[in-house]
Write a protein that holds these residues in place. Structure first.
Motif, PDB file in Angstrom:
ATOM      1  N   ILE A  21       2.233   5.883 -11.029  1.00  0.00           N
ATOM      2  CA  ILE A  21       3.599   5.532 -10.619  1.00  0.00           C
ATOM      3  C   ILE A  21       3.467   4.277  -9.754  1.00  0.00           C
ATOM      4  O   ILE A  21       2.383   3.981  -9.237  1.00  0.00           O
ATOM      5  N   GLY A  22       4.591   3.547  -9.614  1.00  0.00           N
ATOM      6  CA  GLY A  22       4.513   2.323  -8.824  1.00  0.00           C
ATOM      7  C   GLY A  22       4.261   2.616  -7.358  1.00  0.00           C
ATOM      8  O   GLY A  22       3.321   2.100  -6.752  1.00  0.00           O
ATOM      9  N   ALA A  23       5.105   3.469  -6.784  1.00  0.00           N
ATOM     10  CA  ALA A  23       4.988   3.794  -5.363  1.00  0.00           C
ATOM     11  C   ALA A  23       5.821   5.015  -5.044  1.00  0.00           C
ATOM     12  O   ALA A  23       6.741   5.371  -5.788  1.00  0.00           O
ATOM     13  N   SER A  58       7.955   9.398   4.438  1.00  0.00           N
ATOM     14  CA  SER A  58       7.029   9.921   3.423  1.00  0.00           C
ATOM     15  C   SER A  58       5.568   9.833   3.860  1.00  0.00           C
ATOM     16  O   SER A  58       4.715  10.504   3.275  1.00  0.00           O
ATOM     17  N   ASP A  59       5.273   8.974   4.848  1.00  0.00           N
ATOM     18  CA  ASP A  59       3.870   8.878   5.262  1.00  0.00           C
ATOM     19  C   ASP A  59       3.530   9.876   6.376  1.00  0.00           C
ATOM     20  O   ASP A  59       2.454   9.815   6.971  1.00  0.00           O
ATOM     21  N   THR A  60       4.439  10.801   6.660  1.00  0.00           N
ATOM     22  CA  THR A  60       4.113  11.873   7.615  1.00  0.00           C
ATOM     23  C   THR A  60       2.935  12.671   7.055  1.00  0.00           C
ATOM     24  O   THR A  60       2.988  13.105   5.903  1.00  0.00           O
ATOM     25  N   PRO A  61       1.873  12.856   7.832  1.00  0.00           N
ATOM     26  CA  PRO A  61       0.755  13.662   7.310  1.00  0.00           C
ATOM     27  C   PRO A  61       1.256  15.053   6.906  1.00  0.00           C
ATOM     28  O   PRO A  61       2.019  15.683   7.642  1.00  0.00           O
ATOM     29  N   VAL A  62       0.846  15.492   5.741  1.00  0.00           N
ATOM     30  CA  VAL A  62       1.319  16.782   5.231  1.00  0.00           C
ATOM     31  C   VAL A  62       0.978  17.914   6.203  1.00  0.00           C
ATOM     32  O   VAL A  62       1.739  18.877   6.351  1.00  0.00           O
ATOM     33  N   LEU A  65       4.133  15.705  -2.049  1.00  0.00           N
ATOM     34  CA  LEU A  65       3.860  14.384  -1.470  1.00  0.00           C
ATOM     35  C   LEU A  65       2.422  13.936  -1.724  1.00  0.00           C
ATOM     36  O   LEU A  65       2.170  12.787  -2.088  1.00  0.00           O
ATOM     37  N   THR A  66       1.479  14.861  -1.531  1.00  0.00           N
ATOM     38  CA  THR A  66       0.067  14.489  -1.738  1.00  0.00           C
ATOM     39  C   THR A  66      -0.175  14.124  -3.195  1.00  0.00           C
ATOM     40  O   THR A  66      -0.859  13.146  -3.508  1.00  0.00           O
ATOM     41  N   ARG A  67       0.405  14.944  -4.078  1.00  0.00           N
ATOM     42  CA  ARG A  67       0.225  14.702  -5.515  1.00  0.00           C
ATOM     43  C   ARG A  67       0.814  13.338  -5.901  1.00  0.00           C
ATOM     44  O   ARG A  67       0.223  12.600  -6.683  1.00  0.00           O
ATOM     45  N   LEU A  68       1.971  12.990  -5.354  1.00  0.00           N
ATOM     46  CA  LEU A  68       2.597  11.713  -5.696  1.00  0.00           C
ATOM     47  C   LEU A  68       1.829  10.539  -5.085  1.00  0.00           C
ATOM     48  O   LEU A  68       1.723   9.476  -5.691  1.00  0.00           O
ATOM     49  N   ARG A  69       1.278  10.741  -3.907  1.00  0.00           N
ATOM     50  CA  ARG A  69       0.422   9.689  -3.327  1.00  0.00           C
ATOM     51  C   ARG A  69      -0.790   9.442  -4.207  1.00  0.00           C
ATOM     52  O   ARG A  69      -1.209   8.295  -4.422  1.00  0.00           O
ATOM     53  N   GLU A  70      -1.372  10.529  -4.706  1.00  0.00           N
ATOM     54  CA  GLU A  70      -2.518  10.390  -5.616  1.00  0.00           C
ATOM     55  C   GLU A  70      -2.123   9.604  -6.859  1.00  0.00           C
ATOM     56  O   GLU A  70      -2.874   8.727  -7.317  1.00  0.00           O
ATOM     57  N   LEU A  71      -0.954   9.934  -7.405  1.00  0.00           N
ATOM     58  CA  LEU A  71      -0.506   9.252  -8.623  1.00  0.00           C
ATOM     59  C   LEU A  71      -0.238   7.769  -8.354  1.00  0.00           C
ATOM     60  O   LEU A  71      -0.511   6.921  -9.210  1.00  0.00           O
ATOM     61  N   ALA A  72       0.289   7.464  -7.165  1.00  0.00           N
ATOM     62  CA  ALA A  72       0.518   6.061  -6.810  1.00  0.00           C
ATOM     63  C   ALA A  72      -0.818   5.330  -6.669  1.00  0.00           C
ATOM     64  O   ALA A  72      -0.981   4.201  -7.153  1.00  0.00           O
TER      65      ALA A  72
END
Lengths: 121, 162
Positions: B118-120, B76-80, B106-113
């Protein structure tokens, strides 16, 4: 993808699906669905529109938290920037797959049948 | 304008192409349901997509002629910017898959984390192919994805049907 969502949900993992084919997803029956009325390919919002994508993803998270029963659809409050795609998709003018992709699809389908007939799938 | 009836459209389209037997779309009368067990800020979110993601300048994760096309995972940490979709089955006349976050957020979920909503984001995301065989999806692909999400200890799953 609807089948995967159902399996996860039945196994104890809450799910939300983002999709553009409302009839297919609802006909299958999934726990939670965020419908974007867009051409197939962009279920999380218009390309390069981060503001819209944030909103669409937030709709899904809110649905995860709020749903108390299965089979809930939330419609994202956005329209595609033009409407002619709805009449044109899946026509001879705009075939869903091009010739090369269609040939590969047919070949893979036959290969899968061959593997299955051989007892390894 | 009302939404597109893909079930009807595909039936008509493929009949016109000479295929006599219409595809039988999956249908169930019952729908499973699992309520959220804890608040989203405490949840680890898993992601599953049909968008056939791959990493630029690396071999495709699944060979193009692989008849089984089993699910696979990427970090999941692969750069978009390094990710791209190999999917050909989308409305290529109307749109593109060039913006990963339009089909795999992925970017949107990283922002939310990062914002604590969200937790992670789980360490891996998972690709499932749109298979010809519903039996394969039900008996092989879905259990495999479930096992991997459990390995990742996810609390909820976000799925994108591309």
């Amino acid at each position: 993808m609807s089948l995967v969502a159902r399996h996860l949900e039945a196994s104890g993992i809450p799910t939300v699906i983002f999709g553009c084919a409302r009839d297919i997803v609802e006909y299958c029956g999934v726990p939670r669905f965020v419908f974007c009325d867009f051409p197939l390919g962009n279920p999380c919002g218009t390309p390069f529109d981060a503001v819209m994508q944030r909103d669409v993803v937030a709709l899904g998270l809110a649905l995860l938290a709020s749903a108390t029963a299965p089979g809930t659809t939330v419609v994202a409050p956005y329209a595609w920037h033009e409407q002619t795609w709805k009449d044109k998709c899946f026509t001879k003018e705009r075939p869903f797959l091009d010739e090369e992709a269609t040939a590969k699809w047919v070949a893979r389908k036959q290969a899968y049948r061959d593997v299955k007939a051989g007892g390894t799938a | 304008m009302d939404h597109v009836r893909y079930i009807d459209k595909t039936r008509e389209y493929y009949r016109g192409e000479g295929y006599d037997t219409p595809y039988r779309w999956a249908h169930f009368d019952d729908i499973p349901f699992t309520p959220l067990a804890r608040p989203l800020p405490e949840c680890r979110v898993g992601v599953v997509t049909t968008s056939e993601m791959a990493i630029r300048d690396e071999p495709p994760p699944v060979a193009e002629d692989d008849p089984l096309r089993d699910p696979y995972t990427l970090p999941s940490d692969t750069p978009v910017a390094r990710l791209y979709s190999r999917k050909t089955a989308y409305d290529r006349f109307a749109t593109t898959l060039d913006d990963v976050d339009s089909h795999l957020p992925l970017t949107r979920l990283r922002e939310l984390a990062a914002a604590g909503r969200i937790g992670a984001l789980a360490p891996r995301f998972h690709m499932a192919f749109s298979q010809y065989s519903q039996r394969k999806t039900l008996n092989v692909d879905a259990p495999l994805i479930l096992a991997r999400l459990r390995e990742d200890r996810v609390d909820v799953a976000v799925l994108t049907a591309v």
